[in-house]
Design an enzyme around this catalytic site. Structure first.
Site, short mmCIF file in Angstrom:
data_model
loop_
_atom_site.label_atom_id
_atom_site.label_comp_id
_atom_site.label_asym_id
_atom_site.label_seq_id
_atom_site.Cartn_x
_atom_site.Cartn_y
_atom_site.Cartn_z
N LYS A 128 25.00 -11.11 29.46
CA LYS A 128 25.33 -10.43 30.71
C LYS A 128 24.76 -9.01 30.72
O LYS A 128 24.25 -8.54 31.75
CB LYS A 128 26.84 -10.40 30.91
CG LYS A 128 27.27 -9.70 32.20
CD LYS A 128 28.76 -9.83 32.45
CE LYS A 128 29.13 -9.16 33.77
NZ LYS A 128 30.55 -9.37 34.13
N HIS A 275 1.54 -50.76 31.68
CA HIS A 275 2.26 -50.37 32.89
C HIS A 275 3.73 -50.80 32.83
O HIS A 275 4.27 -51.34 33.79
CB HIS A 275 1.57 -50.91 34.13
CG HIS A 275 0.13 -50.51 34.22
ND1 HIS A 275 -0.26 -49.20 34.45
CD2 HIS A 275 -1.01 -51.21 34.07
CE1 HIS A 275 -1.58 -49.13 34.45
NE2 HIS A 275 -2.07 -50.33 34.21
#
Length: 527
Positions: A128, A275
């Site tokens: 922070k 594929h």
């Protein structure tokens, strides 16, 4: 700090740059044993560590020094009034909750003690106040920290560390949430984890992902793509590229399809994928034998394919693989002597995967309509054991003629393969390899016809007869035309889930053709 990797070198670097080091417990001892001056947190706060270490750093003397904004006189005055010093660098390793959670033998109460409280609070406070405080959560960043201190930390570097810190605590909390979601409470006793089907599909599912690497592009060159892993998994996602070119997006999809299929088998098994569909799959006496059978099931389609093996790659398997143009091969290990053989194909991607970790991956995720679909991974559990004796009783023979022992063995093989072919799927096999595969068709009779066409003569192999083969369909036949086509192609036995309103019509067709047919009662769509 749970991970003390590099901490002494970092301590020396900080001390050499004039920093006072404040630490707790074992880390303080490690630094002191290395001859470094260390102030304990208890000296800083004036309070001893309490409750077996549950309470150490949660004190204004610690957090005030971290959270004070250097450009706010009132913050600095408050610190001066309370005689609190500034903290410029925060280095934290959180308790190893993920490691404890990964061990099913960890009791629930011990697991709770691995939930870090003070560490995340330190990280969040420092993040922070990132403009004034540097926060480090990764030992790999220790050298970067020291370099930045020498050069003067840039705002960009501080902001990078802030984002990494919040991602770190978010992943940590997500791991806790996921683990606790699997904990059961029965008669006042906690048990973990629940193994009931669907037990992970709770009201909230926390998923935290860390990037493994950027990919060259996605399915097409105009699409950006990256590969991510769950934050609580190894940094390489349990998949190591041993040699060859970088993995692509489509490589990874095909490798996943290959792994799924060969994981169905305890026997030496191999698959060639194109594929995401198998173009050939086979069992063999060895990895090399299985691969050659799978390759030769459709040698034309195997060109440029992705190979999956469920056995380590030995020299014989390596020689067989490099004799064909293959894009990538995946296996659980590579024998040392085989590496030189594989190196003959410098562009071929050779991948080692943690097969045990893949088996434990019980949930799969997929984006849909801007949201996420989650499901249990499909496993052909009904075919884990040979279809004989009690296991065969679970399979319902619906035709007048039951399958022979040989047909039953072949049907079980076909059934395990069909679950990994895109729907609608119909395949022909013998007991040890695929003969023809009809994948991804809009109707089931089309899938049969495509498989038959695949069995026709190609440029590289003679026509393959389907006479005496068996067939598997991943879902029921809605009409008898599919059965008629199977019989005409030469199949003698069929396995399918059953469940159509026209099952009686389909069974009658099988009886007319003298086919044996069994219903499994379980569908295996793959979309």
């Amino acid at each position: 700090m749970s991970d003390k990797t590099g901490i002494v070198d970092l301590g020396r670097g900080l001390a050499a740059r004039g920093f006072e080091i404040v630490s707790t417990g074992g880390t303080a001892r490690a630094l002191a044993d290395a001859g470094l001056p260390v102030t304990s947190v208890s000296e800083m706060t004036g309070f001893p560590e309490m409750m077996d270490g549950r309470l150490k750093t949660l004190h204004p003397a610690v957090h005030g020094g971290i959270l004070a904004r250097r450009d706010r006189p009132d913050d600095l005055t408050a610190l001066e009034t309370q005689q609190i010093g500034l903290v410029d660098v925060v280095v934290v390793n959180l308790y190893p909750f993920v490691k404890a959670a990964s061990d099913p033998a960890t009791p629930f109460e011990a697991l709770v003690e691995e939930i870090d409280i003070g560490g995340p609070s330190l990280v969040r406070a420092a993040a922070k106040n990132f403009r004034d405080v540097l926060v480090i959560v990764d030992p790999d960043d220790y050298p970067r920290l020291l370099s930045a201190l020498d050069e003067g930390p840039s705002l960009a570097f501080r902001f990078e560390l802030m984002r990494k810190a919040f991602g770190h605590t978010a992943a940590y909390d997500a791991a806790i949430t996921r683990t606790l979601a699997g904990v059961t409470l029965l008669s006042g006793q906690f048990g973990r984890p629940s193994s009931a089907p669907g037990s992970e599909l709770h009201d909230r599912l926390e998923v935290s992902l860390a990037k493994v690497r950027d990919l060259r592009y996605g399915e097409n060159p105009h699409q950006a793509a990256a590969w991510y892993r769950p934050s609580d998994r190894p940094s390489d996602a349990g998949v190591v590229l041993a040699s060859g070119k970088e993995l692509s997006y489509t490589n990874l999809l095909d490798l996943d399809a290959a792994a799924r299929l060969v994981l169905e088998f305890d026997e030496p098994a191999a698959v060639v994928v194109k594929h995401t569909n198998p173009c050939g799959a086979a069992l063999g006496d060895s990895a090399a034998d299985a691969y050659m059978r799978a390759r030769d099931a459709d040698s034309l389609a195997a060109f440029g394919g992705i190979v999956g093996l469920n056995r380590p790659i030995d020299v014989a398997a390596a020689e067989a693989i490099v004799s064909t143009f293959i894009e990538a091969v995946l296996a659980p290990a590579i024998e040392d002597a085989a590496r030189a053989v594989l190196a003959r194909k410098p562009n071929m991607r050779v991948v080692i995967a943690d097969f045990e970790a893949l088996r434990r991956a019980d949930l799969e995720y997929r984006s849909a309509l801007g949201a996420m679909l989650v499901q249990e991974r499909d496993v052909v559990s009904e075919a884990r054991r040979p279809w004989s004796g009690a296991a065969a009783e679970a399979m319902r023979v619906v035709t007048k003629r039951p399958p022979s022992a040989e047909e039953l063995e072949a049907l079980r093989f076909a059934w395990r393969i069909s679950a990994h072919v895109k729907s609608n799927a119909v395949i022909f096999t013998d007991a040890r390899r695929t003969l023809a595969i009809g994948a991804g068709q809009m109707s089931r009779v089309d899938a049969v016809n495509v498989a038959i066409v695949k069995a026709q003569a190609t440029a590289t192999s003679p026509a393959r007869s389907l006479a005496g083969s068996v067939a598997a369909s991943d879902a029921f036949f809605p009409f008898r035309d599919g059965l008629d086509a199977l019989a005409a192609a030469g199949a003698t036995a069929v396995v399918q889930p059953g469940g159509s309103v026209r099952d009686a019509e389909v069974i009658a067709a099988a009886d007319e053709h003298g086919l044996a047919m069994i219903f499994t009662g379980r569908r295996h769509f793959r979309h």
